[in-house]
Write a protein that holds these residues in place. Structure first.
Motif, PDB file in Angstrom:
ATOM      1  N   ASP A   1       0.951  -1.520  -0.111  1.00 18.55           N
ATOM      2  CA  ASP A   1       0.166  -0.065  -0.043  1.00 18.55           C
ATOM      3  C   ASP A   1       0.656   1.118   0.081  1.00 18.55           C
ATOM      4  O   ASP A   1       0.510   2.266  -0.340  1.00 18.55           O
ATOM      5  CB  ASP A   1      -1.041  -0.313   1.563  1.00 18.55           C
ATOM      6  N   ASN A   2       1.703   1.372   0.821  1.00 17.81           N
ATOM      7  CA  ASN A   2       2.876   2.146   0.356  1.00 17.81           C
ATOM      8  C   ASN A   2       3.415   2.790  -0.430  1.00 17.81           C
ATOM      9  O   ASN A   2       4.020   3.604  -1.381  1.00 17.81           O
ATOM     10  CB  ASN A   2       3.377   1.946   2.194  1.00 17.81           C
TER      11      ASN A   2
ATOM     12  N   ALA B   1       1.237   3.798  -2.201  1.00 17.84           N
ATOM     13  CA  ALA B   1       0.826   5.024  -2.632  1.00 17.84           C
ATOM     14  C   ALA B   1       1.606   6.310  -2.698  1.00 17.84           C
ATOM     15  O   ALA B   1       1.920   7.580  -2.779  1.00 17.84           O
ATOM     16  CB  ALA B   1      -0.056   5.115  -1.020  1.00 17.84           C
ATOM     17  N   THR B   2       2.524   6.227  -3.055  1.00 19.73           N
ATOM     18  CA  THR B   2       4.322   7.030  -3.503  1.00 19.73           C
ATOM     19  C   THR B   2       3.563   7.761  -4.895  1.00 19.73           C
ATOM     20  O   THR B   2       2.817   7.827  -5.614  1.00 19.73           O
ATOM     21  CB  THR B   2       5.050   6.355  -4.629  1.00 19.73           C
ATOM     22  N   THR B   3       4.111   9.333  -5.060  1.00 20.92           N
ATOM     23  CA  THR B   3       4.010   9.995  -6.458  1.00 20.92           C
ATOM     24  C   THR B   3       4.473   9.993  -7.246  1.00 20.92           C
ATOM     25  O   THR B   3       4.437  11.441  -8.073  1.00 20.92           O
ATOM     26  CB  THR B   3       3.377  11.261  -5.226  1.00 20.92           C
TER      27      THR B   3
ATOM     28  N   TRP C   1       1.043   1.327 -11.182  1.00 24.22           N
ATOM     29  CA  TRP C   1       1.201   2.785 -10.166  1.00 24.22           C
ATOM     30  C   TRP C   1       0.856   3.818 -11.965  1.00 24.22           C
ATOM     31  O   TRP C   1       1.119   4.725 -11.639  1.00 24.22           O
ATOM     32  CB  TRP C   1       2.422   2.513 -10.222  1.00 24.22           C
TER      33      TRP C   1
END
Length: 274
Positions: free
Chosen positions: A148-149, A152-154, A214
């Motif tokens: 999940d982390n 969640a990166t952008t 992603w």
């Protein structure tokens, strides 16, 4: 290509190309008509031995190695990895790869000072497939929270760090890529020879899957996002990658520009993940 396509800007695109070559070879040379599977890490992170991938069943990738009392713990960065539950050869009665022969390596795990393929290079060295299922690693470094982390990166730098951070961060965490490799024992630990373990292909298919998902979440900024060089550990003198950087695959396939593999549905690629 190992010292170019790991811990570098080539890691994600090169391995996407490599997995695609492997799948196409299964279809062209082996008559495979199924889909390309992947190892969904969190589903069995707390119980690898009972996973359908590693439970020794006929449809598995075989399972744990025989117990080897001499197996040692591993240390790298700021983390020490306790030994797994096996450490020896995968038994012959454990699934379809119990008699699999590994021929390349083994190689030293110290990559910091490497500039070329170390000894024994391409020397023929037949031996068994070594496994040691490691629930300490899988439960901590391939779990749902870390996935999940990652998702969640952008930006691509954050994504690469969450995927492939080795040596470990000061808090002892290393990336999901390393988590999968270090979950399975000596053959998968080997930076150069790890594709000898059939689990390598499903592990890297999962890496490609989460990268593809992603990318798709923000087409404008992520589809063609790149970061890093063409050299392992991205040294200051390394050449920065760009969409026209050519990736080599040796005898396996023609050279490809990075732009050809940035989307699973273009540049000659045509697949999606469920």
């Amino acid at each position: 290509m190992t010292l170019k396509v790991h811990y570098s800007g080539l890691f994600l695109p090169w391995h996407r190309g490599f997995i695609q070559i492997w799948e196409q070879t299964l279809r062209d040379e082996c008559g495979y008509k199924g889909r390309q599977p992947y190892w969904n890490w969190p589903l069995w992170a707390n119980d690898l031995k009972n996973s359908p991938l590693f439970d020794c069943s006929s449809s598995s990738l075989s399972g744990d190695g025989e117990y080897n009392p001499g197996e040692q713990s591993l240390s790298g960065g700021n983390v020490t990895i306790p030994r797994g539950s096996g450490g020896g050869c995968v038994p012959k009665n454990c699934g379809p790869f119990g008699d699999l022969e590994v021929n390349l390596g083994p190689f030293d795990r110290n990559i910091v000072s490497l500039t070329e393929l170390p000894e024994p290079k391409f020397e023929y060295n037949p031996r068994c497939l070594n496994r040691s299922l490691n629930h300490f690693v899988s439960s901590r470094y391939t779990n749902e929270t870390l996935l999940d982390n990652l998702m969640a990166t952008t930006d691509i730098i954050e994504f690469q760090t969450a995927m492939d951070h080795w040596p470990a961060r000061p808090d002892g965490v290393f990336g999901l890529h390393g988590g999968g490799h270090f979950s399975l024992g000596a053959t998968m630990h080997d930076l150069f020879a790890s594709p000898a373990d059939p689990a390598f292909m499903l592990h890297h298919s999962m890496i490609d899957r989460v990268w593809a998902q992603w990318q798709a979440e923000d087409e404008k900024t992520r589809r063609y996002a790149l970061n890093g060089t063409t050299t392992i550990l991205n040294p200051p003198w390394g050449k920065q990658v760009n969409l026209d950087t050519v990736m080599e695959f040796g005898v396996l396939d023609r050279p490809r520009k990075i732009r050809e593999v940035m989307s699973p549905t273009s540049g000659g690629l045509c697949y999606t993940y469920t």
